[in-house]
Design a protein around this motif. Structure first.
Motif, mmCIF file in Angstrom:
data_model
loop_
_atom_site.group_PDB
_atom_site.id
_atom_site.type_symbol
_atom_site.label_atom_id
_atom_site.label_comp_id
_atom_site.label_asym_id
_atom_site.label_seq_id
_atom_site.Cartn_x
_atom_site.Cartn_y
_atom_site.Cartn_z
ATOM 1 N N TYR A 275 28.770 -41.933 24.499
ATOM 2 C CA TYR A 275 28.080 -41.969 23.211
ATOM 3 C C TYR A 275 29.103 -42.008 22.088
ATOM 4 C CZ TYR A 275 25.257 -40.470 19.235
ATOM 5 O OH TYR A 275 24.645 -40.395 18.010
ATOM 6 N N GLY B 255 27.626 -41.564 31.093
ATOM 7 C CA GLY B 255 27.415 -42.444 29.953
ATOM 8 C C GLY B 255 28.377 -42.076 28.847
ATOM 9 N N ALA C 164 31.943 -50.638 31.006
ATOM 10 C CA ALA C 164 31.014 -51.252 31.959
ATOM 11 C C ALA C 164 31.690 -51.541 33.292
ATOM 12 C CB ALA C 164 30.432 -52.533 31.364
ATOM 13 N N ARG D 85 26.823 -49.977 17.737
ATOM 14 C CA ARG D 85 27.818 -50.966 17.306
ATOM 15 C C ARG D 85 27.835 -51.060 15.784
ATOM 16 N NH1 ARG D 85 29.482 -54.043 21.637
ATOM 17 N NH2 ARG D 85 31.362 -54.283 20.359
ATOM 18 N N ILE E 228 34.027 -51.667 25.164
ATOM 19 C CA ILE E 228 32.716 -51.726 25.826
ATOM 20 C C ILE E 228 32.844 -52.345 27.217
ATOM 21 C CG2 ILE E 228 30.458 -52.861 25.771
ATOM 22 C CD1 ILE E 228 30.540 -50.499 23.932
ATOM 23 N N ASP F 161 27.654 -45.998 31.651
ATOM 24 C CA ASP F 161 26.484 -46.476 30.922
ATOM 25 C C ASP F 161 26.835 -46.592 29.437
ATOM 26 O OD1 ASP F 161 24.032 -46.894 29.699
ATOM 27 O OD2 ASP F 161 22.994 -45.303 30.777
ATOM 28 N N THR F 162 26.738 -47.805 28.890
ATOM 29 C CA THR F 162 27.087 -48.041 27.484
ATOM 30 C C THR F 162 25.858 -48.111 26.580
ATOM 31 O OG1 THR F 162 27.062 -50.449 27.767
ATOM 32 C CG2 THR F 162 29.156 -49.314 28.176
ATOM 33 N N SER F 163 24.684 -47.819 27.111
ATOM 34 C CA SER F 163 23.460 -47.960 26.326
ATOM 35 C C SER F 163 23.386 -46.951 25.177
ATOM 36 C CB SER F 163 22.232 -47.817 27.229
ATOM 37 O OG SER F 163 22.144 -46.526 27.799
ATOM 38 N N TYR F 164 24.190 -45.878 25.233
ATOM 39 C CA TYR F 164 24.198 -44.883 24.167
ATOM 40 C C TYR F 164 25.139 -45.260 23.028
ATOM 41 C CZ TYR F 164 21.753 -41.904 27.525
ATOM 42 O OH TYR F 164 20.843 -41.402 28.420
ATOM 43 N N CYS F 165 25.933 -46.305 23.192
ATOM 44 C CA CYS F 165 26.888 -46.715 22.164
ATOM 45 C C CYS F 165 26.181 -47.432 21.020
ATOM 46 C CB CYS F 165 27.954 -47.634 22.759
ATOM 47 S SG CYS F 165 29.059 -46.825 23.933
#
Length: 313
Positions: free
Chosen positions: A46, A44, A63, A74, A59, A68-72
């Motif tokens: 961050y 992932g 992907a 915006r 982003i 895993d981009t869920s920790y980014c």
């Protein structure tokens, strides 16, 4: 999962034989994340990433490469940009000019750190300009210290001297980071900047005294070497390749180091400290092959797992 923490920016890489630049997603920890994703290692990223056009590119590229981009996080702040000057008769390493005032990836604050990371995050990787530019540097330094002892911590300083106003202060801060680190990777140029008058063996002992388990030094065309806290060491030569450029080579190398160790099931302090010479040699060889493939292509463009498997078959 390995969670890479740090800058996400756009590298403008000069096109061969043209007075033009190609925008490429980049940033040292970002490149490591891409490399890990291509090597099919759970990873992932961050960072604070802009909502501008370039942030969307960053982003989407994560992907596309299984990151895993869920920790980014915006933000409307602009994306950092870096213009790259390739090695020449005046410089043996690529040179970077950064445009980062008020940018997204440097704006992370301590208050925005995740209060708790899931157990699935086994390794945190840090490095480069994200540990220099404030307020993000203090935020990531805080996260590193907080998670040290709970997870494996990896560090590649990937020094950019033009962004460091005070060498003495940087060295002091570097030693503070190293006290939290389990895997330390440096280039020969990094060591020369941080410890200009020191003997490498003295540096090595200093890092082990601070608690590092595994040290990796890359030496460009002169190969790479690794050292464990238990006294094992290994050296591998640099594979022969027609070099397009060396942008992202060190990041690709480290991504392959982390992928190899993760996939071999040795990502804990005891196993890292006690890697055998054979394990260390195999790890360095894998990473050197990955970096060689990257260098055969323009910009940071690490190999996919099947490309390395083809070499090994």
């Amino acid at each position: 999962m390995i969670l890479c923490c740090g800058e996400a920016l756009i590298d403008f890489v000069p096109l061969p034989e043209a007075r033009a630049y190609q925008p490429c997603p980049g940033g040292s920890p970002y490149n490591v994340a891409i490399g890990l994703g291509r090597l099919e290692t759970p990873v992932g990223f961050y960072c604070k990433v802009s909502t501008d056009f370039f942030g969307g590119m960053l982003i989407d590229y994560l992907a596309e490469n299984n990151v895993d981009t869920s920790y980014c996080l915006r933000t409307p702040d602009p994306t950092t940009m870096a213009f790259v000057s390739l090695p020449s008769k005046d410089y043996t390493e690529p040179q970077f000019s950064f445009y980062a005032n008020g940018s997204a990836d440097r704006s992370l604050t301590v208050d925005e750190l995740p209060p708790k990371l899931p157990e699935s995050v086994k390794v945190l990787h840090f490095g480069s300009i994200s540990l220099v530019l404030e307020p993000g540097a203090t935020a990531l330094e805080t996260l590193m210290a907080r998670e040290s002892g709970n997870r494996i911590i990896s560090l590649d300083p990937n020094v950019r001297p033009n962004l460091i106003p005070d060498h003495v202060a940087y060295r002091h801060r570097f030693d503070k980071w190293v006290a939290s680190v389990d895997i330390l990777k440096l280039s020969r140029a990094d060591i020369g900047y941080i410890y200009p008058d020191a003997v490498f063996e003295e540096c090595l002992q200093h890092w082990f005294d601070l608690g590092v388990s595994l040290v990796i030094q890359t030496r460009g065309e002169d190969g790479a070497e690794g050292f464990t806290a238990s006294g094992k060491s290994a050296y591998v030569r640099t594979p022969k390749v027609v070099v397009a450029d060396t942008v992202g080579a060190g990041d690709t190398f480290l991504a392959a180091i982390l992928a190899f160790l993760y996939q071999q099931g040795v990502m804990d302090i005891k196993r890292l400290r006690n890697l055998t010479t054979e394990q260390l040699t195999a790890c360095l060889s894998y990473a050197s092959q990955a970096a060689a493939i990257n260098c055969s292509r323009v910009g940071a463009n690490p190999p996919y797992k099947h490309e390395l498997e083809k070499i090994g078959s």
